[in-house]
Design an enzyme around this catalytic site. Structure first.
Site, PDB file in Angstrom:
ATOM      1  N   ASP A  95       5.751   8.645   0.411  1.00  0.00           N
ATOM      2  CA  ASP A  95       7.270   8.497   0.179  1.00  0.00           C
ATOM      3  C   ASP A  95       7.194   9.029  -1.323  1.00  0.00           C
ATOM      4  OD1 ASP A  95       6.937   6.880   2.572  1.00  0.00           O
ATOM      5  OD2 ASP A  95       8.859   6.003   2.035  1.00  0.00           O
ATOM      6  N   LYS A 159      14.914   9.482   3.092  1.00  0.00           N
ATOM      7  CA  LYS A 159      15.050   8.059   2.926  1.00  0.00           C
ATOM      8  C   LYS A 159      16.212   7.918   1.977  1.00  0.00           C
ATOM      9  CE  LYS A 159      11.986   4.524   0.961  1.00  0.00           C
ATOM     10  NZ  LYS A 159      10.578   4.230   0.386  1.00  0.00           N
ATOM     11  N   LYS A 188      15.026   7.342   7.293  1.00  0.00           N
ATOM     12  CA  LYS A 188      14.694   6.128   6.941  1.00  0.00           C
ATOM     13  C   LYS A 188      15.500   5.603   6.088  1.00  0.00           C
ATOM     14  CE  LYS A 188      10.958   3.560   4.201  1.00  0.00           C
ATOM     15  NZ  LYS A 188       9.712   3.692   3.637  1.00  0.00           N
TER      16      LYS A 188
END
Length: 225
Positions: A95, A159, A188
């Site tokens: 990430d 995300k 996400k």
């Protein structure tokens, strides 16, 4: 709720401890909890990759390293190096935080180049790449433009947040992101998701992965339904 449904929800959770003062015992606890509840991943700072990989050896739980976290204010080369180092030390998901400065500069060519290089770095190792937008600092137009870049580059996830900004995931942003990328990229949601109702609402809005430090509380609440 059936055990199968509970496990399906648990496998959508990235069990998170990104605190700067997290000790080795905290990482061991995080990984033990992830094993107990069968969460999808532990989300940890990059330097914890090797330790968590050792704790999670011989399991199907991923080690998720946060790259250029939480500000994203490092060069592309630094992000790629940090990613390679994390993978070498056992990370199995990445990430990374994109460069907010270049978003505010309107330099979307830079953002596309950064995303392309980070996705290529992860995919050459057959590992998923998640791009953290940090929506609390973005306009809706900026979120949409970033999502359109992602639709073209195709990271595995986009995300909402780091959880360390001025705000976390919102249903409005999750819907906007999902509507923009369609089926090309997953979404996400992370930041401020601390109860079962919010968890389910984020999934209903289009999120397919949830980053939270309240995963145990959420699953225990869902068990009662």
């Amino acid at each position: 709720m059936s055990p199968q449904q509970l496990d399906r929800y648990a496998r959508m959770i990235d069990h998170t401890n990104l605190h700067a003062d997290a000790a080795a015992t905290d990482m061991q606890k995080l990984c033990a909890e992830a094993k107990q509840y069968h969460f999808k991943m532990v989300a940890i700072n990059q330097v914890q990759s090797q330790r968590c990989a050792e704790y999670l050896a011989d399991t199907d739980i991923d080690v998720g390293a946060a790259i250029s976290f939480p500000l994203g204010q490092t060069t592309i080369a630094a992000k790629v190096f940090e990613t390679e180092d994390a993978i070498k030390n056992g990370a199995t998901e990445i990430d990374y935080v994109l460069n907010q400065t270049e978003v505010k500069n309107g330099n979307y060519d830079y953002i596309k180049s950064e995303m392309t290089q980070m996705v290529a770095c992860c995919h050459q190792h057959n590992l998923p790449c998640k791009v953290i937008f940090e929506n609390c600092y973005l306009t809706k137009d900026e979120i949409k433009r970033l999502a359109l870049i992602a639709k073209a580059v195709q990271p595995d996830f986009i995300k909402t947040s780091t959880g360390f900004g001025t705000g976390g995931a919102t249903l409005e942003d999750v819907r906007l992101m999902k509507q923009t990328v369609g089926d090309k990229v997953k979404v996400k949601a992370a930041g401020g998701i601390r109860d079962a109702d919010t968890f389910l609402a984020m999934i209903d809005a289009g999120a397919e992965r949830i980053g939270t430090s309240a995963g145990i509380k959420i699953i225990e609440a869902l068990k009662q339904r």
